[in-house]
Scaffold this motif. Structure first.
Motif, PDB file in Angstrom:
ATOM      1  N   GLY A  13     -65.875  47.678 -29.131  1.00 52.18           N
ATOM      2  CA  GLY A  13     -65.444  46.430 -29.687  1.00 52.18           C
ATOM      3  C   GLY A  13     -66.455  45.331 -29.655  1.00 52.18           C
ATOM      4  O   GLY A  13     -67.356  45.531 -29.241  1.00 52.18           O
ATOM      5  N   MET A  14     -66.251  44.418 -30.284  1.00 50.75           N
ATOM      6  CA  MET A  14     -66.999  43.183 -30.526  1.00 50.75           C
ATOM      7  C   MET A  14     -67.453  42.168 -29.581  1.00 50.75           C
ATOM      8  O   MET A  14     -68.411  41.585 -29.415  1.00 50.75           O
ATOM      9  N   GLY A  15     -66.065  41.801 -28.757  1.00 51.87           N
ATOM     10  CA  GLY A  15     -66.282  40.900 -27.695  1.00 51.87           C
ATOM     11  C   GLY A  15     -66.477  39.480 -28.117  1.00 51.87           C
ATOM     12  O   GLY A  15     -67.094  38.559 -27.586  1.00 51.87           O
ATOM     13  N   THR A  16     -65.540  39.178 -29.361  1.00 52.98           N
ATOM     14  CA  THR A  16     -65.715  37.847 -29.987  1.00 52.98           C
ATOM     15  C   THR A  16     -65.044  36.953 -29.019  1.00 52.98           C
ATOM     16  O   THR A  16     -65.500  35.698 -29.127  1.00 52.98           O
ATOM     17  N   ARG A  17     -64.231  36.995 -27.797  1.00 49.48           N
ATOM     18  CA  ARG A  17     -63.716  36.319 -27.074  1.00 49.48           C
ATOM     19  C   ARG A  17     -64.669  35.641 -26.369  1.00 49.48           C
ATOM     20  O   ARG A  17     -64.562  34.598 -25.377  1.00 49.48           O
ATOM     21  N   PHE A  18     -66.008  36.226 -26.272  1.00 47.59           N
ATOM     22  CA  PHE A  18     -66.927  35.747 -25.141  1.00 47.59           C
ATOM     23  C   PHE A  18     -68.131  35.268 -25.957  1.00 47.59           C
ATOM     24  O   PHE A  18     -69.274  35.106 -25.286  1.00 47.59           O
ATOM     25  N   LEU A  19     -68.124  35.220 -27.092  1.00 51.38           N
ATOM     26  CA  LEU A  19     -68.967  34.479 -27.837  1.00 51.38           C
ATOM     27  C   LEU A  19     -69.616  33.189 -27.184  1.00 51.38           C
ATOM     28  O   LEU A  19     -68.378  32.484 -26.891  1.00 51.38           O
ATOM     29  N   PRO A  20     -70.913  32.637 -27.232  1.00 53.51           N
ATOM     30  CA  PRO A  20     -71.968  33.465 -27.565  1.00 53.51           C
ATOM     31  C   PRO A  20     -72.843  34.182 -26.708  1.00 53.51           C
ATOM     32  O   PRO A  20     -73.540  34.937 -26.789  1.00 53.51           O
ATOM     33  N   ALA A  21     -71.917  34.576 -25.342  1.00 56.42           N
ATOM     34  CA  ALA A  21     -72.557  35.478 -24.443  1.00 56.42           C
ATOM     35  C   ALA A  21     -72.769  36.886 -24.888  1.00 56.42           C
ATOM     36  O   ALA A  21     -73.455  37.647 -24.669  1.00 56.42           O
ATOM     37  N   THR A  22     -72.044  37.327 -25.828  1.00 57.31           N
ATOM     38  CA  THR A  22     -71.756  38.785 -26.426  1.00 57.31           C
ATOM     39  C   THR A  22     -72.607  38.645 -27.883  1.00 57.31           C
ATOM     40  O   THR A  22     -72.549  39.639 -28.419  1.00 57.31           O
ATOM     41  N   LYS A  23     -73.294  37.588 -27.971  1.00 52.07           N
ATOM     42  CA  LYS A  23     -74.233  37.868 -29.245  1.00 52.07           C
ATOM     43  C   LYS A  23     -75.175  38.724 -29.368  1.00 52.07           C
ATOM     44  O   LYS A  23     -75.068  39.621 -30.362  1.00 52.07           O
ATOM     45  N   ALA A  24     -75.818  38.968 -27.963  1.00 49.73           N
ATOM     46  CA  ALA A  24     -77.020  40.045 -28.008  1.00 49.73           C
ATOM     47  C   ALA A  24     -76.760  41.076 -27.024  1.00 49.73           C
ATOM     48  O   ALA A  24     -77.639  42.096 -27.048  1.00 49.73           O
ATOM     49  N   ILE A  25     -75.550  41.000 -26.198  1.00 54.08           N
ATOM     50  CA  ILE A  25     -75.418  42.042 -25.150  1.00 54.08           C
ATOM     51  C   ILE A  25     -73.917  42.282 -25.340  1.00 54.08           C
ATOM     52  O   ILE A  25     -73.227  41.692 -25.659  1.00 54.08           O
ATOM     53  N   PRO A  26     -73.628  43.844 -25.049  1.00 55.31           N
ATOM     54  CA  PRO A  26     -72.136  44.233 -25.237  1.00 55.31           C
ATOM     55  C   PRO A  26     -71.482  43.561 -24.038  1.00 55.31           C
ATOM     56  O   PRO A  26     -71.858  43.239 -22.897  1.00 55.31           O
ATOM     57  N   LYS A  27     -70.045  43.413 -24.334  1.00 59.03           N
ATOM     58  CA  LYS A  27     -69.146  42.528 -23.513  1.00 59.03           C
ATOM     59  C   LYS A  27     -69.078  43.148 -22.234  1.00 59.03           C
ATOM     60  O   LYS A  27     -68.962  43.079 -21.198  1.00 59.03           O
ATOM     61  N   GLU A  28     -69.234  44.813 -22.476  1.00 65.01           N
ATOM     62  CA  GLU A  28     -69.063  45.636 -21.268  1.00 65.01           C
ATOM     63  C   GLU A  28     -70.348  45.543 -20.318  1.00 65.01           C
ATOM     64  O   GLU A  28     -70.125  45.994 -19.152  1.00 65.01           O
ATOM     65  N   MET A  29     -71.252  44.854 -20.550  1.00 70.67           N
ATOM     66  CA  MET A  29     -72.482  44.514 -19.774  1.00 70.67           C
ATOM     67  C   MET A  29     -72.092  43.369 -19.023  1.00 70.67           C
ATOM     68  O   MET A  29     -73.206  43.001 -18.301  1.00 70.67           O
ATOM     69  N   LEU A  30     -71.256  42.502 -19.399  1.00 76.46           N
ATOM     70  CA  LEU A  30     -71.115  41.335 -18.591  1.00 76.46           C
ATOM     71  C   LEU A  30     -70.624  41.496 -17.038  1.00 76.46           C
ATOM     72  O   LEU A  30     -69.982  42.514 -17.002  1.00 76.46           O
ATOM     73  N   PRO A  31     -71.482  40.950 -16.070  1.00 72.63           N
ATOM     74  CA  PRO A  31     -71.426  41.475 -14.734  1.00 72.63           C
ATOM     75  C   PRO A  31     -70.140  40.732 -14.002  1.00 72.63           C
ATOM     76  O   PRO A  31     -69.599  39.751 -14.380  1.00 72.63           O
ATOM     77  N   ILE A  32     -69.417  41.665 -13.291  1.00 73.48           N
ATOM     78  CA  ILE A  32     -68.597  41.211 -12.225  1.00 73.48           C
ATOM     79  C   ILE A  32     -69.170  41.172 -10.802  1.00 73.48           C
ATOM     80  O   ILE A  32     -69.773  42.389 -10.519  1.00 73.48           O
ATOM     81  N   VAL A  33     -69.527  39.952 -10.453  1.00 74.44           N
ATOM     82  CA  VAL A  33     -70.510  39.952  -9.271  1.00 74.44           C
ATOM     83  C   VAL A  33     -72.007  40.333  -9.829  1.00 74.44           C
ATOM     84  O   VAL A  33     -72.581  39.948 -10.665  1.00 74.44           O
TER      85      VAL A  33
END
Ligand code: G1P
Length: 289
Positions: A13-33
């Motif tokens: 998936g594209m992770g559009t709900r998290f742009l601009p954070a997901t412009k260059a990194i996959p949303k699945e790599m956003l950290p939980i802690v």
């Protein structure tokens, strides 16, 4: 009955709900802690007894695969510096399960993503984890479903009650409760993201499934549905009348890490498990309330 050993994790998936954070990194790599959210998913799979995880990825998602690989130069430098605890944290993701990766070349939907992994599953039951759904539970959510599979031999999806105004965000299921276990629903109706007035109940599908491999036949006969995508829910609705489908009202708390508010709450939930960190959060809140 064959045991569930493999899992598919669609992560294209594209992770559009998290742009601009997901412009260059996959949303699945956003950290939980301090862990990428997808690590929590793979940890749940490993804790449930899954041995093989197949990631369905796409363009721009190679960071995810790197995260589950060994990193010899980093490991050597941590070892030389005597940073044993950090070294364990760096090594851990590469030891959880065996990871394979397939690419979904076009965004044709969740059902299509599952079909992309068929050749690696073969004729075995398997689990599906949707990585936006994080579940904190005393017994891992996927393990709960695997236990139902082992007891009944039927495909099973995780269910939870949602407010009626939210039904259009979910697959919605309806059917009677089992006489001997009121957490089991014998699903008779299943609709992907219905309007409020079409919804047969307020029981929503959460992103954990244990599926009979017969689902692949149904997926191949499923036409594009909602959003013009091949929907897993539509293939499951076809399966109802053939192999049958159960729902399981899981024990635990689910966070929608694909949504900014849900993601923040997930961070707070997992921060609470680290007493020093949680005291800092509590002190910050107390100073402002
Ligand atoms: C997917 C499924 C939906 C399910 C939801 C759970 O939707 O298609 O049936 O209820 O996950 O999170 P998505 O949120 O990926 O659009």
């Amino acid at each position: 009955m064959k045991p569930v050993r493999k899992a598919i994790v669609p992560a294209a998936g594209m992770g559009t709900r998290f742009l601009p954070a997901t412009k260059a990194i996959p949303k699945e790599m956003l950290p939980i802690v301090n862990k990428p959210s997808i690590q929590l998913i793979v940890e749940e799979a490993a804790a449930s007894g899954i041995e093989d995880v197949i990631l369905v990825t796409g363009r721009g998602k190679t960071d995810i695969v790197d995260h589950f690989d060994a990193h010899p130069s980093l490991e050597d430098s941590l070892r030389r510096a005597g940073k044993e605890a950090l070294l364990q944290e760096v090594v851990r993701p590469s030891k959880l399960v065996r990871i394979s990766c397939v690419r979904q070349q076009r965004p044709l939907g969740l059902g299509h993503a599952i079909l992309c992994a068929q050749h690696l599953i073969g004729d075995e039951p398997f689990a599906v984890f949707l990585p936006d759904d994080l579940v904190d539970a005393p017994r891992p959510c996927a393990r709960q479903l695997m236990d139902v599979w082992e007891r009944t031999g039927k495909s099973v999806v995780a269910l939870m009650e949602v407010p009626r105004e939210d039904v259009a965000n979910y697959g919605i299921a309806a059917g009677p409760r089992a006489a001997d276990d009121d957490r089991i629903v014998t699903i008779e109706t299943l609709i992907e993201k219905p309007r409020i007035d079409e919804a047969p109940s307020t029981l929503a599908v959460v992103g954990r499934y244990v599926l009979d491999p017969a689902i692949f036949q149904h997926l191949r006969h499923t036409n594009p549905g909602r959003g013009d995508e091949i929907q897993l829910t539509d293939a499951l609705a076809r399966m109802l009348g053939h192999e049958g489908l159960l729902g399981w009202l899981f024990e635990g708390e689910r966070f929608d890490a694909g949504d900014v508010a849900g993601y923040l709450l997930a961070n707070l939930n997992w921060a609470r498990k680290q007493p020093r960190l949680w005291r800092t959060v509590q002190a910050w809140v107390a100073a402002r309330s």
